[in-house]
Design a protein around this motif. Structure first.
Motif, PDB file in Angstrom:
ATOM      1  N   GLY A  15      36.306  10.512   5.773  1.00 20.08           N
ATOM      2  CA  GLY A  15      36.012   8.896   5.987  1.00 20.08           C
ATOM      3  C   GLY A  15      35.523   8.138   4.699  1.00 20.08           C
ATOM      4  N   VAL A  16      35.259   8.814   3.556  1.00 24.26           N
ATOM      5  CA  VAL A  16      34.556   8.203   2.470  1.00 24.26           C
ATOM      6  C   VAL A  16      35.228   8.938   1.104  1.00 24.26           C
ATOM      7  N   ALA A  17      35.973  10.155   1.104  1.00 24.53           N
ATOM      8  CA  ALA A  17      36.034  10.797  -0.167  1.00 24.53           C
ATOM      9  C   ALA A  17      37.038  10.097  -0.934  1.00 24.53           C
ATOM     10  N   GLN A  18      38.038   9.460  -0.175  1.00 25.72           N
ATOM     11  CA  GLN A  18      39.081   8.767  -0.937  1.00 25.72           C
ATOM     12  C   GLN A  18      38.528   7.503  -1.984  1.00 25.72           C
ATOM     13  N   GLY A  19      37.628   6.882  -0.985  1.00 27.34           N
ATOM     14  CA  GLY A  19      36.930   5.620  -1.705  1.00 27.34           C
ATOM     15  C   GLY A  19      35.952   6.326  -2.940  1.00 27.34           C
ATOM     16  N   PHE A  20      35.279   7.221  -2.730  1.00 28.80           N
ATOM     17  CA  PHE A  20      34.482   7.996  -3.673  1.00 28.80           C
ATOM     18  C   PHE A  20      35.490   8.302  -4.877  1.00 28.80           C
ATOM     19  N   SER A  76      39.659  -4.112   8.152  1.00 24.30           N
ATOM     20  CA  SER A  76      39.526  -4.056   6.568  1.00 24.30           C
ATOM     21  C   SER A  76      38.279  -4.396   5.878  1.00 24.30           C
ATOM     22  N   VAL A  77      37.802  -3.652   4.848  1.00 21.84           N
ATOM     23  CA  VAL A  77      36.444  -4.233   4.403  1.00 21.84           C
ATOM     24  C   VAL A  77      36.683  -4.166   2.973  1.00 21.84           C
ATOM     25  N   ALA A  78      36.454  -5.360   2.566  1.00 20.39           N
ATOM     26  CA  ALA A  78      36.099  -5.535   0.720  1.00 20.39           C
ATOM     27  C   ALA A  78      34.712  -5.390   0.357  1.00 20.39           C
ATOM     28  N   ALA A  79      34.554  -4.702  -0.633  1.00 19.36           N
ATOM     29  CA  ALA A  79      33.179  -4.524  -1.098  1.00 19.36           C
ATOM     30  C   ALA A  79      33.048  -3.830  -2.543  1.00 19.36           C
ATOM     31  N   PRO A  80      31.857  -4.085  -3.111  1.00 18.45           N
ATOM     32  CA  PRO A  80      31.754  -3.936  -4.596  1.00 18.45           C
ATOM     33  C   PRO A  80      32.343  -2.509  -4.912  1.00 18.45           C
ATOM     34  N   ARG A  81      32.266  -1.529  -4.212  1.00 15.56           N
ATOM     35  CA  ARG A  81      32.703  -0.034  -4.357  1.00 15.56           C
ATOM     36  C   ARG A  81      33.806   0.173  -3.550  1.00 15.56           C
ATOM     37  N   ALA A  82      34.598   1.310  -3.923  1.00 12.57           N
ATOM     38  CA  ALA A  82      35.453   1.638  -2.593  1.00 12.57           C
ATOM     39  C   ALA A  82      34.895   2.766  -1.856  1.00 12.57           C
ATOM     40  N   THR A  83      33.672   3.470  -2.442  1.00 13.78           N
ATOM     41  CA  THR A  83      33.139   4.268  -1.428  1.00 13.78           C
ATOM     42  C   THR A  83      32.682   3.575  -0.346  1.00 13.78           C
TER      43      THR A  83
END
Length: 343
Positions: free
Chosen positions: A182-187, A287-294
């Motif tokens: 749930g987080v690794a792709q963003g990291f 959908s979420v927009a944020a400063p970091r993809a993680t």
């Protein structure tokens, strides 16, 4: 890692990428620099990188470095590689001298688990394994595992029992196992962005299942992203610009139950609520927009699971993140239920 088939399309240049409707492509004059584009796969998902740099040879060499870095990080986080750090942790219940990336991402995941009151829980892997095994068995109920089997799996779930230290990670419960899908792709997306930025690439678009943008396109226009209707992927619901300019966010992630369905029932999927053991079906997608993809990745997953009444309180802990919720009729709302103007 599980391919969640994100309904996120990203316009890299004036060309159309992914499933983005043609009308979203931006007309542009011939750019001074021809972007260097790579397309392939990463972590079980289609992936792409677009680098705007005058030295194409250098850009191509950096893409090769990025692909190697993705492969290295998969050797840390993959559940499908038996020799990965995460697989070894799950097999033994503890891991001495863990990779720093595993310590960092698991620590973030545990923080998100605490803030979401366990809606997001990296120790949910025994429950996911139960569902995969159930649907791999002939004659299994299309509704999913039995209540008794779910209750047994839930006994092995509990983020509060995980101990994380730079010298050792310990799971705490017998039979516990971690997933960071749930987080690794963003990291990994953030790590690739940092690698490129450190090597002189200030205008980049990365799509490794989550999107991350640096700078602008070759024609000077901002990078653009379109979020599609999960029920009708050819229909764009809304679009936004990605980047570091005022009013923009660098990263965007989308989660939905369509990503991994276990059987014939579309309501039985991988977004499992650790409290009930059943799939969460509050929305068609988030959908979420944020400063970091993680952060975008983790929040889009978490907000898919937390009860709607709790989503505003969770987002208050992350004031630089923005969220959009799509219902099963394709209507888009913000965190407080306000309607969003659609494309």
């Amino acid at each position: 890692m599980v391919n969640r088939r994100r309904f996120l399309s990203i316009a890299a240049t004036c060309a159309v990428m992914g499933s983005m409707p043609v009308r979203l492509a931006l007309a542009a004059s011939t750019p001074a620099v021809v972007p260097t584009v790579w397309k392939g796969s990463a972590m079980g998902a289609l992936a792409s990188m677009t680098l705007v740099h005058p030295d194409r040879t250098y850009a191509q060499s950096m893409i090769a470095r990025c692909v190697a870095e993705i492969d290295r990080l998969e050797s840390v986080f993959s559940l499908y590689r038996p020799d990965s750090a995460l697989s070894r942790l799950n097999a033994a219940g503890e891991l001495a001298e863990p990779p720093s990336e595993l310590v960092e991402l698991l620590s973030f995941s545990l923080s998100l688990a605490e803030r979401s009151k366990g809606a997001f829980d990296p120790t949910v892997q025994p429950l996911l394994s139960l569902y995969f095994e159930h649907f791999a068995t002939p004659g299994g109920s299309p509704a999913g595992p039995s209540a008794a089997a779910i209750a047994q799996a839930r006994q092995r779930i509990g983020f509060a029992d995980v101990e994380v230290d730079p010298r050792r990670i310990r799971l705490g419960r017998p039979g516990a196992a971690i997933t960071l899908n749930g987080v690794a792709q963003g990291f990994v997306t953030d790590r690739v962005a940092e690698l490129l930025l450190a090597n002189g690439f200030g205008n980049v678009l990365i799509d490794l299942g989550e999107g991350r943008a640096l700078g602008r396109r070759a024609d000077g226009q901002p990078w653009r992203a379109a979020v599609a209707d999960p029920a009708r992927p050819d229909r764009t619901l809304f679009e936004l610009t990605l980047g570091s300019d005022q009013g923009q966010s660098p990263a965007l992630a989308t989660s939905g139950g369509y990503g991994t369905r276990f059987g014939t029932d579309p309501l039985v999927h991988h977004l499992l609520d650790p409290h009930s053991g059943r799939s969460a079906n509050h929305y068609g997608s988030v959908s979420v927009a944020a400063p970091r993809a993680t952060l975008a990745d983790g929040l889009s997953t978490t907000l898919s699971i937390v009860p709607p009444a709790d989503r505003s309180a969770l987002l208050a802990d992350y004031p630089r993140a923005r969220a959009w919720f799509v219902d099963n009729a394709g209507r888009v709302t913000g965190p407080d239920g306000e309607r969003v103007i659609q494309a």
